[in-house]
Design a protein around this motif. Structure first.
Motif, PDB file in Angstrom:
ATOM      1  N   GLY A   1      49.340  47.281  35.000  1.00  0.00           N
ATOM      2  CA  GLY A   1      49.384  46.472  33.787  1.00  0.00           C
ATOM      3  C   GLY A   1      48.577  45.197  33.872  1.00  0.00           C
ATOM      4  O   GLY A   1      48.608  44.369  32.954  1.00  0.00           O
ATOM      5  N   VAL A   2      47.835  45.013  34.976  1.00  0.00           N
ATOM      6  CA  VAL A   2      47.029  43.812  35.187  1.00  0.00           C
ATOM      7  C   VAL A   2      45.561  44.212  35.223  1.00  0.00           C
ATOM      8  O   VAL A   2      45.183  45.174  35.903  1.00  0.00           O
ATOM      9  CB  VAL A   2      47.411  43.109  36.513  1.00  0.00           C
ATOM     10  N   LEU A   3      44.726  43.498  34.491  1.00  0.00           N
ATOM     11  CA  LEU A   3      43.293  43.780  34.494  1.00  0.00           C
ATOM     12  C   LEU A   3      42.678  43.189  35.763  1.00  0.00           C
ATOM     13  O   LEU A   3      42.762  41.984  35.999  1.00  0.00           O
ATOM     14  CB  LEU A   3      42.625  43.179  33.258  1.00  0.00           C
ATOM     15  N   LEU A   4      42.092  44.048  36.590  1.00  0.00           N
ATOM     16  CA  LEU A   4      41.434  43.604  37.815  1.00  0.00           C
ATOM     17  C   LEU A   4      39.924  43.758  37.671  1.00  0.00           C
ATOM     18  O   LEU A   4      39.442  44.784  37.180  1.00  0.00           O
ATOM     19  CB  LEU A   4      41.902  44.418  39.020  1.00  0.00           C
ATOM     20  N   ARG A   5      39.191  42.755  38.102  1.00  0.00           N
ATOM     21  CA  ARG A   5      37.735  42.859  38.239  1.00  0.00           C
ATOM     22  C   ARG A   5      37.455  43.202  39.694  1.00  0.00           C
ATOM     23  O   ARG A   5      37.311  42.338  40.547  1.00  0.00           O
ATOM     24  CB  ARG A   5      37.063  41.547  37.839  1.00  0.00           C
ATOM     25  N   LEU A   6      37.414  44.500  39.955  1.00  0.00           N
ATOM     26  CA  LEU A   6      37.310  45.001  41.325  1.00  0.00           C
ATOM     27  C   LEU A   6      35.887  44.841  41.852  1.00  0.00           C
ATOM     28  O   LEU A   6      34.912  45.171  41.163  1.00  0.00           O
ATOM     29  CB  LEU A   6      37.712  46.471  41.379  1.00  0.00           C
ATOM     30  N   ILE A   7      35.782  44.332  43.080  1.00  0.00           N
ATOM     31  CA  ILE A   7      34.484  44.151  43.726  1.00  0.00           C
ATOM     32  C   ILE A   7      34.523  44.908  45.046  1.00  0.00           C
ATOM     33  O   ILE A   7      35.210  44.496  45.990  1.00  0.00           O
ATOM     34  CB  ILE A   7      34.183  42.660  43.967  1.00  0.00           C
ATOM     35  N   ASP A   8      33.829  46.033  45.095  1.00  0.00           N
ATOM     36  CA  ASP A   8      33.715  46.802  46.337  1.00  0.00           C
ATOM     37  C   ASP A   8      32.618  46.150  47.165  1.00  0.00           C
ATOM     38  O   ASP A   8      31.472  46.027  46.717  1.00  0.00           O
ATOM     39  CB  ASP A   8      33.376  48.259  46.018  1.00  0.00           C
TER      40      ASP A   8
END
Length: 427
Positions: free
Chosen positions: A266-273
């Protein structure tokens, strides 16, 4: 205002597509491109009722069988005469309808112009107008709920009592000054102080939601950290639901940061691999490792990925040190489908530990729950979370002015000095 028209649905194949028209004289213009199946003119059909008919192109040829509806102003979205054509969702059909409207005298609506007209015509205030784009761009259920409540006036209903209280103080002061001979109840110091205290509390409460609002709108910067080949890219792909990053058995495949957005718990994550953190002589990979460290410095959440089938290495410890720079960390023990060799004692003090298999897709539910626990919704009701930088800045200036008025009042300054800050807060 002139008549504007635009396609209001996405430019993609779909079952239904909508063309919207607004402005004085739009109904007569629509008569030129739409023929009701029962005869007569669309412009005199019953308002707010769907009318079946034929849609014509600019040459008068039938391009679709569709439904049309009239919304006479001022009780419409824009506050002026408005109409919609609900067509089959072919971009070609919608484009022909729009071209016919332009040929009949309408012009292309600008970005957000329907909502702009609604604001200018008093159909919504600025907070509601800004909530429209928040609702359109919402990527989580929480963001959508907050936006729709603001669209319904939730934020305005919190701000109006503050403004009205300050206005009451200012108007009573000026009434006493301008009409000294009239029997007007004087504004006491206690009354003014109470109004300022109420305003300060409300503004402080609203401004305290700005951090949560930034997460709702922009997402949490999240760095996926770990040494090469522990499964960082596999975890990214599992969270976003498709193969966003290249996954191979060759260590050091990821040379640069790869970014993607995903709703997790339910949380928007800006994922950085990130590139695997290790010492390397490869110049390209070394630059990728430096970017990984910078990503960790800017992140608010770190997903520290470790290979559960191996003991901790020096490279794992280097990744863990990078994760310690991040305010929140979740330790993700990957490859849970293999025999565990990682010692639990090596993970002490790093953060909550979860076991997953990114390849098999197991354990992700626990990861989602852990993310949701780190970023709870908060106590503020939906609609009262500030997601807009303009609103946050304006309320910050208002709070500064209210505090200035309060200090002037408690410092014994003259009423006009107090009222100067009160009016600044109202503005």
């Amino acid at each position: 205002m002139d008549v504007i028209a635009a396609i209001s649905t996405a430019n993609a194949l779909s079952a239904i597509g909508i063309v919207r028209v607004s402005g004085e004289g739009c109904f007569a213009l629509c008569d030129k491109i739409f023929q009701p199946a029962g005869g007569g003119l669309f412009s005199v059909s019953r308002s707010r009722e769907m009318v079946l008919g034929r849609l014509l192109d600019q040459e008068g040829r039938v391009v679709d069988s569709c439904l049309a509806v009239r919304f006479p102003g001022p009780a419409s979205y824009t506050g002026e005469d408005c109409a919609e054509f609900h067509c089959h969702g072919s971009p070609v059909v919608l484009g022909e309808a729009l071209s016919a409207l332009f040929a009949a005298g309408a012009r292309q609506a600008g970005r957000g112009e329907f909502t702009k007209r609604a604001f200018l015509n008093g159909r919504m205030d600025l907070t509601q107008a800004e909530a429209v784009i928040d609702l359109i761009e919402s990527e989580t259920a929480q963001a959508a709920r907050n936006a729709v409540e603001q669209l319904g006036g939730a934020l305005r209903s919190r701000i109006e009592p503050v403004y009205d209280g300050l206005l009451d103080s200012a108007s009573r002061f000026y009434a006493v000054v301008d009409y000294p001979d009239e029997d007007i109840e004087d504004l006491t110091r206690e009354d003014t102080l109470a109004a300022l205290n109420r305003a300060e509390r409300t503004l402080e409460t609203l401004l305290a939601t700005a951090g949560r609002g930034r997460i709702l709108r922009q997402g949490v910067p999240t760095a996926i950290l770990g040494r090469p080949n522990v499964g960082k890219s596999s975890l990214l792909n599992a969270l976003v639901g498709y193969d966003r990053a290249i996954v191979t058995d060759v260590a050091g495949t990821t040379r640069d940061t790869v970014e993607e957005r995903a709703a997790v718990g339910g949380v928007l994550l800006r994922l950085i691999d990130t590139a695997g953190i290790r010492e390397t002589r490869d110049e390209v990979e070394r630059l990728g490792v430096e970017r990984s460290r910078r990503a960790a410095e800017a992140a608010e959440l770190a997903l520290l990925v470790l290979d559960g089938s191996q003991v901790m290495t020096e490279e794992d410890h280097a990744a863990a040190e990078a994760a310690r720079m991040v305010p929140r960390t979740l330790v993700v023990i990957n490859k849970s489908d293999l025999p565990r060799r990682l010692e639990p004692a090596a993970l002490e003090g790093l953060g909550p530990v979860l076991s997953v298999s990114a390849r098999e897709g197991t354990g992700l539910e626990a990861l989602e729950r852990a993310v949701g626990a780190l970023f709870p919704p908060g106590a503020a009701p939906a609609g009262e979370v500030l997601t807009n930088a303009r609103q946050t800045e304006a309320l910050g200036r208002a709070l500064e002015a209210v505090r200035g008025a309060r200090s002037a009042l408690l410092g014994g300054l003259t009423p006009d000095a107090v009222l100067s800050d009160v009016e600044r807060a109202m503005n």
